[in-house]
Write a protein that holds these residues in place. Sequence first.
Motif, mmCIF file in Angstrom:
data_model
loop_
_atom_site.group_PDB
_atom_site.id
_atom_site.type_symbol
_atom_site.label_atom_id
_atom_site.label_comp_id
_atom_site.label_asym_id
_atom_site.label_seq_id
_atom_site.Cartn_x
_atom_site.Cartn_y
_atom_site.Cartn_z
ATOM 1 N N PRO A 6 1.047 -1.572 0.130
ATOM 2 C CA PRO A 6 -0.584 0.168 -0.153
ATOM 3 C C PRO A 6 0.172 1.374 0.141
ATOM 4 O O PRO A 6 2.107 1.469 0.033
ATOM 5 C CB PRO A 6 -0.288 -0.159 1.078
ATOM 6 N N ARG A 8 1.540 4.376 1.681
ATOM 7 C CA ARG A 8 1.922 4.461 2.881
ATOM 8 C C ARG A 8 1.855 5.991 2.794
ATOM 9 O O ARG A 8 2.544 7.032 2.304
ATOM 10 C CB ARG A 8 3.154 4.529 3.880
ATOM 11 N N ILE A 94 -7.272 6.338 8.146
ATOM 12 C CA ILE A 94 -6.502 5.510 7.494
ATOM 13 C C ILE A 94 -5.912 5.903 7.360
ATOM 14 O O ILE A 94 -4.969 6.852 7.097
ATOM 15 C CB ILE A 94 -7.293 4.936 5.743
ATOM 16 N N ALA A 96 -2.938 3.790 4.939
ATOM 17 C CA ALA A 96 -2.526 3.950 3.573
ATOM 18 C C ALA A 96 -3.660 3.883 2.412
ATOM 19 O O ALA A 96 -4.532 3.782 3.120
ATOM 20 C CB ALA A 96 -1.496 2.645 4.332
ATOM 21 N N THR A 99 -7.053 1.482 1.211
ATOM 22 C CA THR A 99 -7.805 1.029 2.274
ATOM 23 C C THR A 99 -8.496 0.701 1.471
ATOM 24 O O THR A 99 -10.024 1.386 1.934
ATOM 25 C CB THR A 99 -7.395 2.109 3.787
ATOM 26 N N ARG A 112 -10.661 -4.202 8.333
ATOM 27 C CA ARG A 112 -9.984 -3.129 7.022
ATOM 28 C C ARG A 112 -8.463 -3.799 6.175
ATOM 29 O O ARG A 112 -8.474 -4.786 7.170
ATOM 30 C CB ARG A 112 -10.197 -1.992 7.682
ATOM 31 N N GLU A 114 -5.386 -3.049 3.675
ATOM 32 C CA GLU A 114 -4.587 -2.023 3.400
ATOM 33 C C GLU A 114 -3.839 -2.633 2.106
ATOM 34 O O GLU A 114 -3.562 -3.630 2.553
ATOM 35 C CB GLU A 114 -3.504 -1.554 4.067
#
Length: 418
Positions: A6, A8, A94, A96, A99, A112, A114
């Motif tokens: 993901p 960041r 969040i 990243a 998400t 959840r 990422e």
Amino acid sequence: MFQLAPHRILSSVTAALVLTLGLWVSSGRAAEAAAAATSALPKLLDLGSKSCIPCKMMAPLLKELTEEYAGKLQVEFIDVWVKENAAKGKEYGISAIPTQIFFAPDGKELWRHEGFFAKADILAKWKELGFDLGTATAPKIERWEPAAKDARAKDQICTLCDGDISPKTAVVVTSAKGDVRLCSLHCAFILYSCLTEDKTGFEKRVSVTDYATGTLVAASDVAYLQGADGKTGRPWIKAFASRDGAAKEMQTGGGSIIGWAALQESELSQRCGFCDRSLYPQDVASVRVEGAQSYGCCAHCAMGVTARTGKDTEVRQPDGLTGEMIIVKTLGGAVASVEPATAVAWFGKKQTADGKWVSAGCFHQGFFATPENLRQWLDVHPLETGEMITIQQSLADKMKLTPQQIQKACKIGECAPK
Ligand SMILES: [Zn+2]
Ligand SMILES: [Zn+2]
């Protein structure tokens, strides 16, 4: 399953973040309440952007989930990199993008994830969370009006395949209903192979274009140069009013010179296992019938081989857009397996003068690896009309034909040229 890291937003947890964390959690609850207010369905929320790579990879599968699970799952995307959504990332807490947040119908956050999350994994996760979304409802793809006007003059369109007629290879066949103009000798032999009338002396009704001069000459006193494309192996034919013309062309383009009888024999040597039309294996579906090689001149004809022979078959037909091979196996008159599982069929249809929708003929059919491929194919084929059906439906349509109907299949008058 490959994973993409993901993107960041925050590379390290700073003291400032720790301080604001409490606030994030509480606004996260506000977001949950908002989710509950808008829907009584489970909801998948994807927070990402239009430019990050894993986010972009999410876009088509989110679209598919939206269409295929309409009424069962709500799918929402928020681009947190656009100005007006700048606060959303914070609101949902969040760190990243992308998400994905899974919400229960009451708006409660369930889970959840990422980074890129594959469609199959999303569906599996929903199941694990206790939400069985069932099988996808196939999106409807249909077109009942051409998306563009055919700008070509009528005499430039092949009566049989609807392809362009090149002035170097045009063929004219005289018939009781008037002259039939075709793009190639191959189309002339396809026509021949599905005529139901007496075919003796057919060559006397055919005029071909002298490849050297572009003039029409009688088919019976012509030298034919026949060769095959070096890459695909697909045959080609050039007609010459004089043997010298053919010999000259042969020196540069290769091939061999043959007469009408040999040409006819070669053209009629490979036939559709369903409708008996002549074909080139390079153009069509391959059908294995208990180890024997047969062909279907289109995807639906390939399924028809099962109906005609009553045997189990394995059909291989390339995707009409990408060429990806689609493999269908049948068992006892039903589809046993389809690879890839997402493959669909296009049933090309045209409207008759009295308003009935009938098959648009073998040149307007196909299999596609995904509905999306079919959609893209339709974009580049604006004249095609018809509808998407399942491959199971394609076979079922053939299985319900009577032996008499199979006997007549695709003969001129059925899939009749206009
Ligand atoms: Zn043609
Ligand atoms: Zn056929």
